[in-house]
Scaffold this active site. Structure first.
Site, PDB file in Angstrom:
ATOM      1  N   HIS A 185      -9.207 -28.357 -35.640  1.00  0.00           N
ATOM      2  CA  HIS A 185      -7.740 -28.383 -35.600  1.00  0.00           C
ATOM      3  C   HIS A 185      -7.153 -29.604 -36.262  1.00  0.00           C
ATOM      4  CE1 HIS A 185      -8.151 -24.799 -33.277  1.00  0.00           C
ATOM      5  NE2 HIS A 185      -6.915 -24.582 -33.671  1.00  0.00           N
TER       6      HIS A 185
ATOM      7  N   CYS B  78      -6.749 -13.839 -42.007  1.00  0.00           N
ATOM      8  CA  CYS B  78      -6.016 -15.097 -41.837  1.00  0.00           C
ATOM      9  C   CYS B  78      -6.924 -16.309 -41.621  1.00  0.00           C
ATOM     10  CB  CYS B  78      -5.020 -14.990 -40.689  1.00  0.00           C
ATOM     11  SG  CYS B  78      -5.812 -14.717 -39.111  1.00  0.00           S
TER      12      CYS B  78
HETATM   13  C1  PEP Z   1      -9.990 -17.690 -37.117  1.00  0.00           C
HETATM   14  O1  PEP Z   1     -10.758 -17.746 -36.158  1.00  0.00           O
HETATM   15  O2  PEP Z   1     -10.336 -17.356 -38.260  1.00  0.00           O
HETATM   16  C2  PEP Z   1      -8.578 -18.018 -36.951  1.00  0.00           C
HETATM   17  C3  PEP Z   1      -7.712 -17.766 -37.915  1.00  0.00           C
HETATM   18  O3  PEP Z   1      -8.186 -18.608 -35.813  1.00  0.00           O
HETATM   19  P1  PEP Z   1      -8.499 -20.118 -35.424  1.00  0.00           P
HETATM   20  O4  PEP Z   1      -8.977 -20.816 -36.661  1.00  0.00           O
HETATM   21  O5  PEP Z   1      -7.236 -20.683 -34.907  1.00  0.00           O
HETATM   22  O6  PEP Z   1      -9.555 -19.961 -34.392  1.00  0.00           O
END
Ligand code: PEP
Ligand code: MG
Length: 754
Positions: free
Chosen positions: A367, A680
């Protein structure tokens, strides 16, 4: 102890006087070697300084031929002095000439000296030179003498690091302490930043290293250790902290080290040689760092890091800075350097002054990385020992494209990068010119390009890029950067701003995805063996529906009179989706009953990121309104490779048949059911990967703001049918080998901008 006139404390006092004398750098070194030799009753004392070209040069000597000073230069793989420098460890020998590494330099006249004691001159674990004493007789140096010489080396480290010796060097052979460094790391966030180092956790400057009174310094050290132990015990007893799994483990390790007799004894010994308590902590810390840098076992390295952290706590206490680091005033063009940090800490800085971020750790999908990308900050991770190799204010270049860092760059490197920055600015202008053009491939296929977002700072990017919409709004980011649970009203305000900024464009909100690597500092975490596979995301949401319900209510209210799109993270079985949708329906009923305005339309879907869903695709697509593929998690779980663990995160290539087959199965199922699917995960944000995704059937991608231009530019040049014809047989052929090279060759042959 044999000899040692007046002992090490007297020596240190005399050194302090020499340091204060207004003499030239060479005179100071010459006086120091005389003092040391006399104090240790040695016939020889010499100082070798590590140079930028990696060799060791004799800078001063008492006892060897003075004419060899600045002429004797040795390679680091040569002789006993080289061994001390390389291993960063003391060598003590009563018969040096019998040692296999011994090498004899006729110009120094050292053949008559039999015993040898060499210690590294260390600063923050880095070798700056070697300090040597020699005796004609076969003599065994005592532990105390080794210790005393190491303490003396610490004073020399300050002289070398101050840069005052540079005047004595010929150009190209200056002392290495301030040499330019070029370190390769892992590109985390695109961009190039030129600026000056700001240490996220400023080093605690120890200004007074030589003790006035040893007994009182011992007492200060003991008191500081005692206070440290108590504070760790208190932290461990604190319920809130104690429950958080990883945090607790670290504290346990701290407690163990805080009671480690060896560590404490080493610091006490250093005080006995005449250092202040803080000087002693720093000396032992520097030795620890030097060992840490030479350690290959990751577990042991991690423990050394713990010891380093602990030493910092001690230093803070001893220097009266136990209230934690003071707020840092950022210069213009700041480049933040840290071992690691939290996303909230990055957001605390004044964004307008940050040009880059350099981390010793970090991972491509963490993050912190996501926040750095949202803020458009160039970032590089996995940069070994960067914290120990820079000083605040050093010039530094962060190349978030190639994953490189240049510290104290030479003028030509700096000029080349300044040119790159200008070039990139021009490219950004070109991307901006694409803003109002459709994302259509050369053979006429429209690909919708959306943005990933999660913070207020992301919102201006919608207008800037001309994105079709927000393909993934990570609602947990607001929670992660807050110091307490955001109230429903605060959530409502954020969601409303997002919808306002998006205007007519669709926004996909993902309900809270916490747990795993997404920790809320204020929420009691349950200790789990495998948090990534644990009680997280929708699992937590369904078991504790209060939180999910209030978030859904805030989302429904924010979308009054508009369309609301919702997805649930980490769904593993279709029944979880049913239950989550049921909560949405109940909330809708509740709002209706209470006369609240309602969204015009509510669409609900899932994040497809747990492999079990691959085997429920038909059941799933017949229930949901739309899906979004979270390739970060899907790939992590497919290959059982922790996305946040730098040792395994990039071990398997998603551009290989196993992952591409899984992704294609999803796109095919969506097409069969006439449902929309977006990808995504970070995969879509890299042009080559986006090309593969388009080739296997994805028509909607959601990317990070910085990737929008490059992905769009690539897609507009793409002949989709041609790439599909290349990719399909590669996937069908199977195997597990990466097809990256083949795709890159195709892209290059087709002149695609990547
Ligand atoms: C993913 O897991 O690809 C995603 C888009 O969500 P995050 O990166 O927030 O886990
Ligand atoms: Mg995910």
């Amino acid at each position: 102890m044999r000899g040692a006139l007046g002992g090490p404390r007297v020596l240190l006092r005399r050194l302090r006087e020499v340091m204060a004398e207004p003499v030239s750098a060479q005179d100071r070194l010459d006086k120091i070697v005389v003092l040391i030799a006399a104090n240790m009753v040695a016939e020889v004392c010499s100082i070798y300084v590590l140079r930028v070209d990696g060799t060791l040069e004799l800078y001063a000597t008492e006892g060897l031929n003075r004419s060899a000073v600045h002429l004797t230069v040795m390679r680091i793989d040569e002789g006993l002095v080289g061994t001390v420098a390389r291993e960063a460890e003391a060598i003590s020998l009563s018969n040096a000439q019998a040692h296999p590494a011994f090498s004899y330099r006729p110009e120094t006249g050292e053949e008559i000296y039999h015993s040898f004691l060499g210690v590294p001159i260390l600063r923050a674990g880095n070798t700056l030179g070697v300090l040597v004493v020699q005796n004609r007789a076969h003599r065994t140096y005592t532990e105390e003498e080794v210790e005393a010489l190491q303490t003396t080396a610490m004073v020399l480290a300050e002289i070398i690091a101050s840069g005052e010796l540079t005047a004595l060097a010929v150009p190209g052979a200056e002392p290495a302490s301030r040499r330019p460094l070029h370190i390769n790391g892992l590109a985390l966030s695109d961009g190039i930043g030129l600026g000056h180092v700001v240490l996220h956790e400023p080093r605690i400057e120890v200004t007074k290293v030589i003790a006035e009174d040893v007994q009182s310094e011992l007492a200060r050290l003991d008191h500081a250790v005692e206070t440290l132990r108590t504070s760790i015990d208190m932290l461990l007893e604190d319920e809130g902290v104690a429950r958080v799994g990883e945090h607790r483990e670290i504290l346990e390790a701290y407690r163990m080290f805080a009671h480690d007799r060896g560590w404490i004894a080493r610091m006490r010994e250093a005080v006995m040689t005449g250092l202040t308590a803080e000087g002693a902590v720093e000396r032992v810390q520097s030795d620890t760092r030097a060992r840490m840098l030479r350690m290959t076992d990751p577990y042991l390295r991690e423990r050394m890091h713990d010891l380093d952290d602990l030493a910092n706590r001690l230093l803070r206490q001893l220097t009266g800075r136990s209230g934690g680091p003071e707020p840092i005033q950022l210069p213009e063009n700041a480049v933040i350097v840290a071992r690691n940090m939290s996303p909230a800490a990055l957001l605390d800085y004044d964004r307008s002054r940050i040009r880059g971020l350099v981390l010793e750790e970090g991972a491509a999908t963490s993050h912190l990385t996501i926040v750095a990308r949202a803020l458009n900050i160039a970032a590089v991770g996995h940069v070994e020992n960067i914290v120990g190799q820079v000083d605040p204010g050093d010039a530094i270049i962060v190349d978030g494209v190639g994953g490189e860092v240049h510290v104290r760059p030479p003028a030509d490197v700096e000029a080349a990068y300044a040119e790159k920055v200008r070039f990139r600015a021009k490219r950004l202008e070109q991307y901006a010119a694409l803003r109002d053009l459709p994302t259509v491939t050369r053979d006429g296929v429209t690909i919708e390009l959306h943005l990933n977002a999660g913070l207020l700072v992301d919102l201006p990017h919608i207008e800037e890029t001309g994105a079709t919409g927000i393909g993934l709004f990570r609602t947990e980011l607001q929670f992660m950067i807050a110091s307490a649970f955001p109230r429903t009203n605060e959530q409502l305000r954020l969601y409303r701003s997002v919808l306002d900024s998006a205007g007519e464009r669709p926004v996909v909100f993902r309900t809270l995805d916490i747990g795993g690597d997404k920790v809320l500092p204020y929420m009691r975490a349950v200790e789990e063996e495998n948090p990534a596979l644990g009680w997280r995301a929708i699992r937590l949401g369904l078991d504790r529906p209060g939180l999910l319900r209030s978030q859904i209510r805030a989302l429904l209210k924010a979308a009054t009179g508009r369309e609301l799109r919702l997805i649930f993270p980490m769904v593993s079985v279709v029944e979880e989706f049913d239950k989550a949708r049921h909560i949405v329906e109940r909330e809708l009923t509740h709002l209706r009953r209470h006369g609240h305005g309602l969204p015009d339309r509510v669409l609900v879907g899932v994040m497809l990121e747990v492999p079990s869903l691959l085997f429920q695709l038909d059941e799933l697509f017949s229930r949901i309104d739309f899906a979004s593929v979270g390739s970060n998690d899907l790939v992590q779980f497919l290959f059982a490779a922790d996305r946040g663990n730098s040792r395994v995160a990039d071990r398997f290539d998603p551009l290989s048949p196993p992952a591409l087959r899984a992704l294609k199965a999803i796109a095919d199922a969506a097409a069969r059911h006439g449902k929309s699917v977006t990808l995504c995960g970070e995969l879509a944000s890299r042009p080559l990967e986006a090309l593969a995704l388009a080739a296997i059937g994805y028509r909607k991608l959601s990317v990070s703001p910085a990737s929008f231009g490059p992905v769009k530019a690539m897609l507009r040049e793409l002949n989709l049918a041609a790439v599909a014809a290349v990719v399909a047989p590669l996937i069908e052929a199977g195997g597990s080998a990466s097809i990256r090279q083949r795709l890159a060759a195709f892209a290059e042959a087709s002149g695609l901008p990547l």
